[in-house]
Design an enzyme around this catalytic site. Sequence first.
Site: not given
Length: 525
Positions: A103, A106, A254, A498
Amino acid sequence: MEAVKKQSNGWISWILVLGMAALVLMAAVITVRSKSHHSAAAPVPGPPGAIEKKYGDALNLALQFFDVQKSGKLVGNKLSWRSDSALDDGSERNLDLSKGMYDAGDHVKFGLPLAFTATVLSWSILEYGDQMKAAMNLKPALDSLKWITDYLINAHPSDNVLYIQVGDPDIDHKCWERPETMAEERPLTQVNSSSPGTEVAAETAAALASASLVFKTINSTYSDLLLQHSQQLFSFADIYRGSYSISIPQVQLYYNSTGYTDELLWAAAWLYHATGDQSYLSYVTEKNGKAFAEWGIPSWFSWDNKLAGAQVLLSRLYFFGSKKTSNAENVALQRYAITAKAVVCGLLPDSPTATTSRTDGGLIWISQWNSLQHPVASAFLALLFSDYMLSSQTPTLSCNGNSYTPADLRKFAISQADYVLGENPMEMSYLVGYGKKYPLYVHHRGASIPADANTGCDGFKWLNSTAPNPNVAIGALVGGPFLNETYIDSRNNSMQGEPTTYNSAVIVGLLSGLVTTSSVVQSFS
Ligand SMILES: *[C@@H]1O[C@H](CO)[C@@H](O)[C@H](O)[C@H]1NC(C)=O
Ligand SMILES: *[C@@H]1O[C@H](CO)[C@@H](O)[C@H](O)[C@H]1NC(C)=O
Ligand SMILES: *[C@@H]1O[C@H](CO)[C@@H](O)[C@H](O)[C@H]1NC(C)=O
Ligand SMILES: *[C@@H]1O[C@H](CO)[C@@H](O)[C@H](O)[C@H]1NC(C)=O
Ligand SMILES: *[C@@H]1O[C@H](CO)[C@@H](O)[C@H](O)[C@H]1NC(C)=O
Ligand SMILES: *[C@@H]1O[C@H](CO)[C@@H](O)[C@H](O)[C@H]1NC(C)=O
């Protein structure tokens, strides 16, 4: 994503716009009516124009991030620091779920954003495949799309079962390691008829329907297979209605879903394009249109909310006409087109209905987490709308009486792309590898650990290391700046630093539309 990351909605900012929406609707009805029966049945393909080197270079980089994220047995891998990983994913159920993509920084494969990535990548290829080809970027785009759709097909082993996640984020996030050396358990999560997941099943149906169009002339057997899974998944999504956030509450931390009605419309819209089957058109125009489409109300396009995307996609039918549509269907399509216009009018900086949610430098800015997702996705939609106008010879768009040309819409799209590529107060390119200055401490496990280190789960010293990433997360679009246009380039800053695969999908869409000096969309249904 590393925490409760998923703020996708900036509804509040649109409330300012809402008061104006009714007016926009009235004004737009007038302009739309005056050009109703469109003669152009399909966009006329034209020469794609000269290559814009800057966007071609950026597109080439952006596509490489999909290679960074690939799981499974790699084919033709060019990245020295990546190799095979997660080969056993799915084996506990005798499934091959080894492909697909991680994704973000991670290693979880989250079904909802992954399927959205595939849908947007398909859409980009369908509209701008000629431009990608001219810039010699079509093949990697097709390869990456198939890497995801191969996985999605395998994740759907029977009609009413879809695996929507590989890996447990709590387990995954306790480790800081390269994907190649993962040893922890990677459990599977499914939705089914007793624990439904309408949004994730419908988004997967949208991905497979749009991809079936992409592969239609490349491999018709594969295209048919994609379509067959898409239709089954759509029935599963529609018959067993329920949000996966309710069936499986753990997903709320999430990729929490705020609802599934947008995915149902989006999937049906794609299935109509892929099949020409009238039932899918009736699905979006009749009862479900009235109930789900939120006509007249602009929204932000994201992995969670597909309404604006569905509105723009359905505008296509309105712009390019269709002999097959009834009057009632035409009226509904017109409402979708009017709502898509309201979305675009909200984006144009000097429109009377312009959203105030922007930075001083002009970047659309909706959320602190992954702030670039909204401006880039919005710019992609504005560019599509601009090209629909151009291709259908629609000269202007009226926003509460102010008139805008396709060039004005393109200018907005360019402003967001240029901001991302370095025209911002930080003079920082947020596309890793592009320009003179870009983030060096991207929050990404694989990029942060030397390729010869076997850390096991506990490689946190590499998260803490003050040295720049030893591997470049090439083409990553990071989260992006704060509202005050600052950016902290620190590896522990997952809010800003990220990257995600779905960010890559929207930037690829935007750049492929900008890669040539003028773009004419292609006919695909
Ligand atoms: C259906 O999905 C739920 C949620 O993932 C799971 O707990 C349940 O075991 C599944 N049902 C079957 C028959 O596998
Ligand atoms: C076409 O797709 C089918 C189904 O995935 C596959 O078995 C076949 O090898 C593909 N053909 C080519 C030429 O790639
Ligand atoms: C998930 O979204 C739902 C619907 O918007 C909301 O009620 C719920 O509080 C959210 N969950 C979390 C953990 O934010
Ligand atoms: C990394 O930094 C965190 C927070 O500063 C600290 O708690 C942890 O012990 C450090 N771990 C290593 C392996 O350096
Ligand atoms: C910019 O905004 C961030 C987040 O709100 C804040 O932490 C930071 O201090 C601000 N920086 C400046 C220079 O104002
Ligand atoms: C994050 O990293 C920066 C240095 O890059 C450091 O100053 C800060 O303490 C770190 N924060 C945590 C919570 O580890």
